[in-house]
Design a protein around this motif. Structure first.
Motif, PDB file in Angstrom:
ATOM      1  N   GLY A  30       0.801  -1.218   0.000  1.00 55.52           N
ATOM      2  CA  GLY A  30       0.000   0.000   0.000  1.00 55.52           C
ATOM      3  C   GLY A  30       0.832   1.265   0.000  1.00 55.52           C
ATOM      4  O   GLY A  30       0.284   2.370  -0.092  1.00 55.52           O
ATOM      5  N   SER A  34       0.122   5.366   0.051  1.00 57.28           N
ATOM      6  CA  SER A  34       0.078   5.826   1.434  1.00 57.28           C
ATOM      7  C   SER A  34       1.469   5.883   2.035  1.00 57.28           C
ATOM      8  O   SER A  34       2.172   4.871   2.083  1.00 57.28           O
ATOM      9  CB  SER A  34      -0.804   4.890   2.277  1.00 57.28           C
ATOM     10  OG  SER A  34      -0.637   5.140   3.665  1.00 57.28           O
ATOM     11  N   HIS A  36       2.088   6.270   5.155  1.00 55.73           N
ATOM     12  CA  HIS A  36       2.065   5.509   6.401  1.00 55.73           C
ATOM     13  C   HIS A  36       2.298   4.021   6.132  1.00 55.73           C
ATOM     14  O   HIS A  36       3.057   3.363   6.848  1.00 55.73           O
ATOM     15  CB  HIS A  36       0.736   5.714   7.125  1.00 55.73           C
ATOM     16  CG  HIS A  36       0.573   7.101   7.676  1.00 55.73           C
ATOM     17  ND1 HIS A  36       0.051   8.135   6.932  1.00 55.73           N
ATOM     18  CD2 HIS A  36       0.892   7.621   8.894  1.00 55.73           C
ATOM     19  CE1 HIS A  36       0.041   9.234   7.668  1.00 55.73           C
ATOM     20  NE2 HIS A  36       0.543   8.966   8.860  1.00 55.73           N
ATOM     21  N   ASP A  38       3.829   2.886   3.546  1.00 56.71           N
ATOM     22  CA  ASP A  38       5.170   2.758   2.966  1.00 56.71           C
ATOM     23  C   ASP A  38       6.237   2.545   4.039  1.00 56.71           C
ATOM     24  O   ASP A  38       7.312   2.023   3.756  1.00 56.71           O
ATOM     25  CB  ASP A  38       5.502   3.999   2.136  1.00 56.71           C
ATOM     26  CG  ASP A  38       6.629   3.770   1.140  1.00 56.71           C
ATOM     27  OD1 ASP A  38       6.861   2.603   0.766  1.00 56.71           O
ATOM     28  OD2 ASP A  38       7.281   4.754   0.754  1.00 56.71           O
TER      29      ASP A  38
END
Length: 317
Positions: A30, A34, A36, A38
């Protein structure tokens, strides 16, 4: 019954240890959308190790159901982590230069670490390496004075000395870009040199940790803004980017910079703990197409929590 319950308990413990790596390896995908999510991507090699261990356990267990569960969990962790790591390992390198190529540029990237109080080993090693350019982050005033005194280098700081660049040759031009919106851009310094008759620029950078998602994103935005429109042919960019090459943030930076990152999965942090056991490649060196790589190596432990990175480049013409 007791034996079956013990086996179920052991399996539950194993799956409980493996599941975080499985979840993180999947969630990291994701990172494409995103920051966060990553954050999970940076630890892909660790998920790979856990997944391989799960597959080994599955192979040696006798129970068919236990084997299946462990194999599924381990396989997902392995595939998820390989999906992140493989592009870095498979990217084609540019042609290299021979060891005796003329007009070589030796550059060292080193986060000195402000808490590093035992500076003598680092100074001794740097003096022995005798680099043409030294890009540092988190250097103390004592370290900077010692480099100038012992190595006779010209020093350039950015807006602060969060990034300091030391060079054998005197710069022909120096830039000290501001750090952008709310001061959330990276610490940055830009130094121009005459070289072999053609000017080239060395850019030093220091990003925050990727867990500071908003600031890390602004670090990238500001870096791209500062470098936008600059000639790329002889550009050199070095720094502590605090991001790994399998993160989507680093991939986006790679694409935006448009020049080759010469470090390839070169693990540089942490330098403390077990000797040689760094777990994250977060210090990187980029160079434009008019530079060929002679070598890129990791230096020794020097009291910092980062290993230094040594790159030798040669101009194509």
């Amino acid at each position: 019954v007791i034996r079956d319950e013990c086996q179920m308990s052991q399996l539950s413990e194993r799956l409980g240890e493996i599941f975080p790596a499985v979840y993180a390896a999947v969630a990291a995908q994701g990172g494409r959308f995103s920051g966060h999510l990553d954050v999970f991507s940076h630890f892909a090699p660790q998920y790979l190790g856990v997944g391989v261990l799960a597959l080994i356990l599955a192979f040696v267990l006798e129970s068919g159901r236990d084997r299946t569960l462990l194999a599924v969990f381990g396989g997902v962790a392995v595939l998820g982590s390989l999906a992140l790591i493989t592009p870095e390992l498979m990217r084609p390198p540019a042609p290299r230069a021979p060891a005796d190529a003329p007009d070589q540029l030796k550059l060292i990237q080193f986060n000195v670490a402000e808490m590093n109080t035992d500076l003598e080993p680092a100074l001794d090693w740097l003096a022995a390496q005798d680099p043409d350019v030294l890009v540092t982050q988190e250097s103390s005033p004592a370290f900077r004075r010692a480099v100038q005194a012992r190595m006779g280098r010209h020093m350039t700081c950015g807006m602060t000395c969060g990034v300091a660049i030391f060079s054998r040759a005197a710069p022909v031009r120096v830039e000290k870009p501001r750090r952008g919106y709310y001061g959330l851009g990276p610490a940055i310094a830009v130094v121009h040199f005459a070289g072999d008759g053609r000017e080239f620029a060395v850019v030093g950078l220091h990003y925050v940790w990727p867990t500071e998602v908003r600031t890390h994103k602004e670090n990238s935005r500001r870096m791209i803004q500062v470098l936008k429109g600059r000639p790329r042919d002889r550009l050199v960019v070095a720094g502590d980017f605090n991001s790994t090459p399998w993160s989507f943030a680093r991939r986006r930076d790679d694409a935006a910079l448009g020049i080759e990152r010469r470090t390839r999965a070169l693990f540089s942090w942490p330098a403390r703990g077990l000797p040689g056991l760094a777990v994250l490649p977060i210090d990187h060196i980029y160079a434009g197409p008019d530079w060929r790589t002679v070598s890129v190596d990791r230096g020794p432990r020097l009291g910092s929590d980062h290993y230094p990175v040594v790159a030798i480049l040669a101009p194509t013409r």
